[in-house]
Motif scaffolding. Structure first.
Motif, short mmCIF file in Angstrom:
data_model
loop_
_atom_site.label_atom_id
_atom_site.label_comp_id
_atom_site.label_asym_id
_atom_site.label_seq_id
_atom_site.Cartn_x
_atom_site.Cartn_y
_atom_site.Cartn_z
N ARG A 1 -10.94 -1.87 4.36
CA ARG A 1 -11.08 -3.29 4.12
C ARG A 1 -10.43 -4.06 5.24
O ARG A 1 -9.66 -3.51 6.02
N ARG A 2 -10.77 -5.35 5.33
CA ARG A 2 -10.10 -6.24 6.28
C ARG A 2 -8.78 -6.71 5.71
O ARG A 2 -8.63 -6.76 4.49
N LYS A 3 -7.85 -7.06 6.57
CA LYS A 3 -6.60 -7.62 6.08
C LYS A 3 -6.74 -9.11 5.85
O LYS A 3 -7.57 -9.78 6.49
N ALA A 4 -5.96 -9.62 4.94
CA ALA A 4 -6.05 -11.03 4.55
C ALA A 4 -5.25 -11.91 5.51
O ALA A 4 -4.53 -11.40 6.38
N PHE A 5 -5.38 -13.22 5.35
CA PHE A 5 -4.59 -14.25 6.05
C PHE A 5 -4.93 -14.39 7.53
O PHE A 5 -4.09 -14.73 8.33
N LYS A 6 -6.18 -14.13 7.91
CA LYS A 6 -6.56 -14.31 9.31
C LYS A 6 -7.70 -15.30 9.47
O LYS A 6 -8.40 -15.30 10.47
N ASN A 7 -7.92 -16.15 8.47
CA ASN A 7 -9.04 -17.06 8.52
C ASN A 7 -8.67 -18.46 9.00
O ASN A 7 -9.36 -19.03 9.82
N THR B 1 -1.10 -12.03 14.21
CA THR B 1 -2.54 -12.14 14.06
C THR B 1 -3.29 -11.07 14.85
O THR B 1 -4.24 -10.48 14.35
N ARG B 2 -2.87 -10.82 16.08
CA ARG B 2 -3.60 -9.87 16.91
C ARG B 2 -3.30 -8.42 16.56
O ARG B 2 -4.20 -7.61 16.46
N ARG B 3 -2.03 -8.10 16.41
CA ARG B 3 -1.69 -6.70 16.23
C ARG B 3 -1.79 -6.25 14.79
O ARG B 3 -2.38 -5.21 14.49
N ARG B 4 -1.20 -7.01 13.88
CA ARG B 4 -1.12 -6.52 12.51
C ARG B 4 -2.32 -6.89 11.65
O ARG B 4 -2.83 -6.05 10.91
N LEU B 5 -2.80 -8.13 11.76
CA LEU B 5 -3.86 -8.57 10.86
C LEU B 5 -5.25 -8.18 11.33
O LEU B 5 -6.21 -8.25 10.56
N SER B 6 -5.40 -7.77 12.59
CA SER B 6 -6.72 -7.41 13.09
C SER B 6 -7.14 -6.01 12.67
O SER B 6 -8.33 -5.70 12.68
N ASN B 7 -6.20 -5.17 12.32
CA ASN B 7 -6.51 -3.79 11.97
C ASN B 7 -7.13 -3.71 10.59
O ASN B 7 -6.86 -4.53 9.72
N MET B 8 -7.94 -2.69 10.41
CA MET B 8 -8.49 -2.41 9.09
C MET B 8 -7.43 -1.70 8.26
O MET B 8 -6.54 -1.05 8.81
N ALA B 9 -7.53 -1.83 6.95
CA ALA B 9 -6.59 -1.19 6.05
C ALA B 9 -7.36 -0.36 5.03
O ALA B 9 -8.53 -0.63 4.75
N VAL B 10 -6.70 0.64 4.49
CA VAL B 10 -7.31 1.48 3.47
C VAL B 10 -7.13 0.81 2.12
O VAL B 10 -6.07 0.28 1.80
N VAL B 11 -8.19 0.82 1.31
CA VAL B 11 -8.11 0.27 -0.04
C VAL B 11 -7.17 1.14 -0.86
O VAL B 11 -7.21 2.38 -0.78
N HIS B 12 -6.32 0.51 -1.64
CA HIS B 12 -5.33 1.24 -2.45
C HIS B 12 -6.03 2.11 -3.48
O HIS B 12 -7.11 1.78 -3.98
N GLU B 13 -5.40 3.23 -3.79
CA GLU B 13 -6.03 4.20 -4.69
C GLU B 13 -6.29 3.65 -6.09
O GLU B 13 -7.23 4.09 -6.77
N LEU C 1 -11.56 3.04 -7.38
CA LEU C 1 -12.59 3.29 -8.37
C LEU C 1 -13.44 2.04 -8.61
O LEU C 1 -14.67 2.12 -8.71
N ARG C 2 -12.79 0.88 -8.66
CA ARG C 2 -13.52 -0.37 -8.86
C ARG C 2 -14.49 -0.64 -7.72
O ARG C 2 -15.62 -1.07 -7.94
N VAL C 3 -14.03 -0.39 -6.50
CA VAL C 3 -14.89 -0.63 -5.34
C VAL C 3 -16.05 0.35 -5.33
O VAL C 3 -17.20 -0.01 -5.04
N ARG C 4 -15.80 1.60 -5.68
CA ARG C 4 -16.86 2.60 -5.68
C ARG C 4 -17.92 2.29 -6.75
O ARG C 4 -19.10 2.59 -6.57
N LEU C 5 -17.52 1.71 -7.88
CA LEU C 5 -18.48 1.33 -8.90
C LEU C 5 -19.37 0.17 -8.43
O LEU C 5 -20.52 0.05 -8.85
N MET C 6 -18.82 -0.68 -7.56
CA MET C 6 -19.61 -1.79 -7.01
C MET C 6 -20.61 -1.31 -5.95
O MET C 6 -21.62 -1.95 -5.72
#
Length: 67
Positions: free
Chosen positions: A25-31, A42-54, A58-63
């Motif tokens: 997923r994308r990280k929040a607070f960069k809009n 903004t450049r280093r920390r918020l630009s990276n992709m993050a893994v969806v929490h475990e 399940l909710r994301v996979r159902l969507m």
């Protein structure tokens, strides 16, 4: 059995890794309100992709049933 529909909003927000085991997923607070946030933040920390929490995975996979 009928085909399942993918939630298009979820398909635009999430990506599955090549192995199919993780969802990224994308990280929040960069809009907006970026002038008060440091460039390092903004450049280093918020630009990276993050893994969806475990707990949410399940909710994301159902969507997105065919990902």
């Amino acid at each position: 059995m009928p085909k399942l529909k993918t939630k298009k909003s979820a398909a635009k927000r999430f990506r599955v890794t090549g192995s199919g085991k993780k969802i990224m997923r994308r990280k929040a607070f960069k809009n907006h309100l970026l002038e008060r946030k440091s460039k390092e933040r903004t450049r280093r920390r918020l630009s990276n992709m993050a893994v969806v929490h475990e707990t949410d995975e399940l909710r994301v996979r159902l969507m997105m049933p065919y990902s």
